[in-house]
Motif scaffolding. Structure first.
Motif, PDB file in Angstrom:
ATOM      1  N   LYS A 192       0.867  -1.178   0.000  1.00  0.00           N
ATOM      2  CA  LYS A 192       0.000   0.000   0.000  1.00  0.00           C
ATOM      3  C   LYS A 192       0.902   1.225   0.000  1.00  0.00           C
ATOM      4  O   LYS A 192       1.544   1.545   1.000  1.00  0.00           O
ATOM      5  CB  LYS A 192      -0.908   0.013   1.229  1.00  0.00           C
ATOM      6  N   GLU A 193       0.961   1.878  -1.158  1.00  0.00           N
ATOM      7  CA  GLU A 193       1.810   3.065  -1.277  1.00  0.00           C
ATOM      8  C   GLU A 193       1.048   4.247  -0.727  1.00  0.00           C
ATOM      9  O   GLU A 193      -0.126   4.445  -1.039  1.00  0.00           O
ATOM     10  CB  GLU A 193       2.208   3.266  -2.729  1.00  0.00           C
ATOM     11  N   ASP A 194       1.722   5.018   0.103  1.00  0.00           N
ATOM     12  CA  ASP A 194       1.049   6.116   0.788  1.00  0.00           C
ATOM     13  C   ASP A 194       2.064   7.183   1.176  1.00  0.00           C
ATOM     14  O   ASP A 194       3.226   6.886   1.450  1.00  0.00           O
ATOM     15  CB  ASP A 194       0.370   5.576   2.051  1.00  0.00           C
ATOM     16  N   LYS A 195       1.608   8.398   1.197  1.00  0.00           N
ATOM     17  CA  LYS A 195       2.424   9.522   1.685  1.00  0.00           C
ATOM     18  C   LYS A 195       1.585  10.324   2.655  1.00  0.00           C
ATOM     19  O   LYS A 195       0.379  10.447   2.488  1.00  0.00           O
ATOM     20  CB  LYS A 195       2.870  10.421   0.543  1.00  0.00           C
ATOM     21  N   ASP A 226       7.043   9.393   2.923  1.00  0.00           N
ATOM     22  CA  ASP A 226       6.635   8.103   2.391  1.00  0.00           C
ATOM     23  C   ASP A 226       6.305   7.158   3.550  1.00  0.00           C
ATOM     24  O   ASP A 226       7.159   6.872   4.379  1.00  0.00           O
ATOM     25  CB  ASP A 226       7.769   7.516   1.543  1.00  0.00           C
ATOM     26  N   THR A 243       4.748   4.124   2.869  1.00  0.00           N
ATOM     27  CA  THR A 243       4.384   2.911   2.159  1.00  0.00           C
ATOM     28  C   THR A 243       4.624   1.713   3.069  1.00  0.00           C
ATOM     29  O   THR A 243       5.606   1.661   3.791  1.00  0.00           O
ATOM     30  CB  THR A 243       5.226   2.783   0.872  1.00  0.00           C
TER      31      THR A 243
END
Length: 146
Positions: free
Chosen positions: A93-96, A101, A103
């Motif tokens: 789950k890529e997230d910022k 970052d 992720t």
């Protein structure tokens, strides 16, 4: 047991490009006691990913023959034990958040539990491949066709 261990070590080396090294006696002892809560034996360890400041095995991740153990204050799910056989699926789950970052590799467990691994010291994609492989070794035995 040694066949399973060498199979998992070979997969680790194939994915990460190095043979897992498990540190000195103190680091291994601390990892078993603190990260793994005394559960596995020393010879069940595949790899220790140490995130403690003085690399003494007091925080990080331990991969064993049947589970992944996490104890890391900086990790999204700060402390958990996930048995490979209970991992239903994994995904990144890529997230910022505020430009940072965050992720994480998410582990969806049977019975609805979800864990997140966001340790920067190891490639999440390679770890996902490793965990998928390890869990497949356990799940193949369970599915008997009639």
């Amino acid at each position: 047991m040694s066949d399973l261990k060498s199979t998992l070590e070979d997969k680790f080396e194939e994915l990460f490009g190095y043979r897992p090294w498990n540190g000195d006696e103190k680091q291994v002892r601390n990892a078993l006691e603190i990260i793994c809560q005394g559960k596995p034996e020393k010879d069940e360890i595949i790899a220790i990913i140490d995130t403690s400041i003085s690399t003494n095995g007091k925080s990080g991740m331990v991969l064993t023959l049947d589970s992944v153990y996490i104890k890391d204050a900086g990790n999204s799910t700060s402390k958990f034990i996930a048995k490979y056989e209970d991992i239903e699926s994994t995904y990144i789950k890529e997230d910022k958040f505020l430009g940072v970052d965050i992720t994480a590799l998410e582990l969806n467990m049977q019975y609805g539990t979800q864990y997140r691994i966001s340790i920067d010291k190891i490639s999440r994609r390679k770890l996902m491949e490793y965990l998928d492989y390890a869990s497949s070794l356990y799940q193949e035995d369970d599915k008997l066709e009639w």
